[in-house]
Design an enzyme around this catalytic site. Structure first.
Site, PDB file in Angstrom:
ATOM      1  N   GLY B 150       0.827  -1.193   0.000  1.00  0.00           N
ATOM      2  CA  GLY B 150       0.000   0.000   0.000  1.00  0.00           C
ATOM      3  C   GLY B 150       0.865   1.247   0.000  1.00  0.00           C
ATOM      4  O   GLY B 150       2.051   1.202   0.344  1.00  0.00           O
ATOM      5  N   CYS B 151       0.298   2.361  -0.399  1.00  0.00           N
ATOM      6  CA  CYS B 151       1.095   3.582  -0.521  1.00  0.00           C
ATOM      7  C   CYS B 151       1.576   4.083   0.844  1.00  0.00           C
ATOM      8  O   CYS B 151       2.752   4.416   1.002  1.00  0.00           O
ATOM      9  CB  CYS B 151       0.294   4.675  -1.248  1.00  0.00           C
ATOM     10  SG  CYS B 151      -1.337   4.997  -0.549  1.00  0.00           S
ATOM     11  N   PHE B 152       0.687   4.121   1.838  1.00  0.00           N
ATOM     12  CA  PHE B 152       1.129   4.565   3.167  1.00  0.00           C
ATOM     13  C   PHE B 152       2.164   3.613   3.772  1.00  0.00           C
ATOM     14  O   PHE B 152       3.176   4.071   4.307  1.00  0.00           O
ATOM     15  CB  PHE B 152      -0.067   4.710   4.107  1.00  0.00           C
ATOM     16  CG  PHE B 152      -0.978   5.867   3.773  1.00  0.00           C
ATOM     17  CD1 PHE B 152      -0.499   7.168   3.764  1.00  0.00           C
ATOM     18  CD2 PHE B 152      -2.316   5.656   3.488  1.00  0.00           C
ATOM     19  CE1 PHE B 152      -1.341   8.232   3.468  1.00  0.00           C
ATOM     20  CE2 PHE B 152      -3.165   6.715   3.198  1.00  0.00           C
ATOM     21  CZ  PHE B 152      -2.683   8.013   3.187  1.00  0.00           C
TER      22      PHE B 152
END
Lengths: 344, 344, 344, 344
Positions: B150-152
């Site tokens: 995921g990006c985070f």
């Protein structure tokens, strides 16, 4: 009797916001408060409309030099000056003049803190203009000198106060505040150019920001615990607004903490604790003196996550200043202070 | 031999970014990689140029239906699909197909975590596409299934990895990540309208965001300590970029921690640890696969403050996916991945 | 043989964009072009990374003083200097040096126009670096001096050229161009602060903008008609991009005009005429050298409305400069110039 | 006697802005005007605070269904509904109800124009709520039905009125208006997502925008000349504001035209003609009912260039509606309408 009011630093963002709000203040509208001298430094001699073309009703006012002589002729003096400068000017004004300092000079109680973070000599300590602090309204009702809080300390203190005061949180407090670009003031600097800030985010003043000791001082006054406060500001591409996220270890539930906040702020005209699942948004308070607060708990991480939204120029600077002025002048505390933000 | 590649979900932001990067991949430029089927759901039958008018060289390609049959004809399949959907499709593709899942379905190892945060049945666990994790490149070089982070979690894991792995931090980890709006995807929703997001900041998914267990899993694998990870995302008015601020109690100095980071990332092609006093900025990595990391310590608060900047669609999604694909295909790891951001 | 290349004014936006693009130029990648001296004025002596933290691979390069001596050691010299300054420097460079002037000094043919709009002495006229103009490629292939067009003239000329050249339009031409803030350059000025530009639009340079005679010159060269060109730029809150709207009385249909444009630009690698009903968008060409053009007619008003989108720093400045350099050096015209914009 | 007021379409942007302004209207503050039913369609049954979290004082009001029965109980009904819908509802309200239609249904006098641009049956024509038009205040003072102007027609008409009315301009009028995203309303659509609009500009509705006949109608009523009006809107990445640039062939000087404008608007409370060299800026009028106008002439091009700035939701919609309501109710025209914009 007419109250005469001066604004030093009228060409800056804090000065402009003061005037924007004052123009709609009932005292100004009914003539009982008169907007007197507007002063500046490098912009002295120019029309106010050159600095603030949105202040149409005052566009033709000419900015005067910022001198104690000019300011001394007024009952109320707002100082929107760089730190260091306001202490100097204030020292030359009468004890009877209500001086509201929007700068940092008189906020800190500890001279060592001042010297560590600001690097100059400490100008002294004035009553702190955050009426929501316990007992603070009475102090402000009986003073002629008010130190307006910094914008980040306003957002962070209001986000943390009930939890800290009631012992719901551990000592290790983490605050990350996302801010708009107007907080940097109106000085021309390459890193604050539109093209630099647009579409980007960055932290700044990391571990050394001058609002750190002020936040610690505010919270420390609420408890005997030895707080450790970490504060990091992040610049985001918006002009106004501060969204504060405070994360603190806790063993209490969201319901319990939210109820404590609701109770603590029940009679506050500007502070709104949101129901479960709702989050503050800076657009909701844009241009207003309101504060929205959201309270959640992550039981897995063992932390409370409290968020607050303010307008840095309004409640965080000029609105907060007028709120304290209202108290000091015996006016209605909410006079002239918008309760509704400008959204979208 | 030509490698044939398909993109499912080509009309979304992840799919568009994959294609933007692939068009400049040396394999695509020299013809050794061929961009095959581009599929979509509601946009099937339309020209790609209707969804992505910036992908001029592919504008006339027609989007096909997302079916296992169409995808199965390719050597490499990228899945840019809503969670739940990618697990379903992946299950119908051959073991020999290199499947790179940009969705969440195969990231978590713990089925209970999956069910708690996603509320559906767990699809299984695939090798995690973050080559910077210790030992991960070898795993990725020998797999046909890759779960893109995921990006985070990408931003947070890279900001915390060396400190956690080397025992420089306490267990209580606080992460606040400021993100642009493209992270919410291309679905039409009122809260993501331009007028709603512009000029404003708000936290969301507070205490319940689905990336929380993924961050905890990544960091937990680096240490025997029982970490407590608090993560809060804040939406800021920019289209791309994640600026992560991680705050962790520590007794180590900034120099010590920064040196550990510099050493840990010394040979990483995309991770740049900044010198003292410099801070990452998302504009610096815009459109690139780079990560900038800043390390400071607030000795008074007793905390390390580590910040990282990534482009959520590039290194945080499509760039990271191509980086892992390159490894799995035995290509140069940096192939087709920009090293320079688009600023200002 | 290695071609050595210098950039004067490397710390500004034009210089930074040149370097961003050059880093991905095949000549630089294969070593046949070498990035030599990077010079600056007030920033001389600093690291390039201090001015352009996104140019990670060149971060440690030190900026030298902008002197003819330093520049003279190179085969190709790019001048990204304030107007007036580039004429002065250029006069001291050898006839054999390929000098590409990104400033205004050598664009205008008419000394009276120069003096009227710039107020200084005219430095002379060089071949104009807009390869899309009829016959211009041959001129650029045989010159050592190139005047890179202004950003607005690039967008406006490409939007109007086929219609004017083929006599489809009346003489009264109205152009309104919406531009991002990077066009104002990297000098610190209060009106260009983020807080000033954010969330707002304003026209500027109305009736006196320096690009007016340049647009008129470009279009006037295409026709015997006596054109009257009105040009107004509007600053919008974005960092990059120019969206030009050109409105011209016409008696021709949209289909007719669009077909003429499609034919005129059929072999142009960077110019894309959109089908009926589609409109250019600056995000589509962000960071790329592409131009999108939309053509419509309002039969009731009797006007053609032609719109074009460019990236002001790329095709409008540094990309256009590299395109012309490629031609002058006998390289492939499109070398190093992105064909895909960065969206969203 | 208390005036009771209803807002249909209260969950949209126009409805929200009406309520924001009404909350500070002196009539609402002193109780002589009562905010009655707030209605919606898909949001009926929800709290107003769910749609408009900034309208804190009304947050707990519940939205009712938009029905003639509910609306009929009020003295004043504002209709903030999609076109087509407001005509339908209005037809079922009493002749005595003051109906202020913020939609398009009753603006156009020519049924053929309506059908050409809107494609449905014409609902009829009401007095047009632009008090600045010659003779219009008297009409509005004696009507129970008001068609609030479109946002673009407000900005364009005020920019052009004195010049057209006094015969200072030629017939060929070109208008390009840069607008913020709130003008598209609060419906969820992919092209209006933040990530799509951010950092980009595009023209839309080119040659077919529905405000074209309305602008032509307004201007045509001022002159016997056969005007040809070309209008193009450009979407820019801001939430509010319209910056209109009107370009018209003229043989008059800037001084002459500016003097005519100053005279024409001398007694207008909201319209401000700027001195030579100053330009309007949408931030200056943000949230206010003011209009700023700049007048210049390019003698070389032979054109006047008149620019105007309004807030599309305030003077362009809800502010203009309240201004007309004030007149129709015999209240002070400026009541409740901010004279100062929110900048920065």
């Amino acid at each position: 009797m007419t109250i005469s009011l001066a604004v030093a630093g009228a060409s800056g963002y804090a000065g402009g916001e003061l005037l924007r709000l004052l123009l709609d203040h009932p005292g100004v509208r009914d003539g009982s408060i008169e907007i007197g001298a507007l002063t500046a430094n490098s912009n002295a001699g120019q029309r106010l409309g050159d600095s603030h073309p949105h202040l149409i009703p005052l566009a033709d006012r000419v900015l005067e030099e910022t001198t104690p002589e000019i300011l001394a002729k007024h009952d109320v003096v707002f100082l929107g000056l760089p730190h260091g400068h306001s202490g100097e000017i204030a020292a030359q004004l009468s004890e009877d003049t209500l001086v509201v300092d929007l700068g940092a000079d008189h906020r800190l109680a500890d001279a060592a803190d001042w010297e560590k973070y600001y690097g100059t000599e400490h100008a002294g300590t004035w009553p702190y203009g955050l009426p929501e602090l316990p007992g603070q309204r009475e102090i402000l009702a009986n003073t002629k000198k008010i130190a307006v809080p910094g914008c980040f300390p306003t957002g962070a203190t209001l986000a943390l106060m009930p939890g800290v005061a009631r012992g719901l949180f551990s000592e290790q407090i983490t605050v990350v505040s996302v801010t708009g670009s107007s907080g940097a003031g109106k000085a021309a600097k390459v890193p604050m150019l539109h093209a630099e800030v647009h579409g980007s985010a960055k932290a700044y003043g990391v571990a050394v920001h001058r609002h750190i000791p002020e936040i610690t001082q505010n919270l420390g006054g609420l408890t005997d615990a030895q707080l450790k406060v970490s504060f990091t500001p992040v610049l985001a591409p918006m002009a106004r607004g501060i969204l504060t996220t405070a994360v603190i270890p806790t063993s209490h539930s969201a319901e319990e903490i939210r109820a404590a906040y609701a109770e603590a702020y029940a009679t506050e005209p500007f502070v709104h604790v949101l129901p479960a699942g709702q989050q503050p948004m800076t657009a909701n308070v844009l241009g207003s003196n309101c504060v929205q607060i959201g309270v959640e708990v992550d039981a897995t991480a063992g932390t409370a996550i409290v968020t607050s939204a303010i307008d840095n120029l309004a409640k965080g600077t000029a609105g907060g200043a007028i709120q304290s002025m209202n108290i000091a002048l015996g006016l209605e505390e909410t006079a002239g202070l918008p309760l509704v933000g400008l959204a979208p």
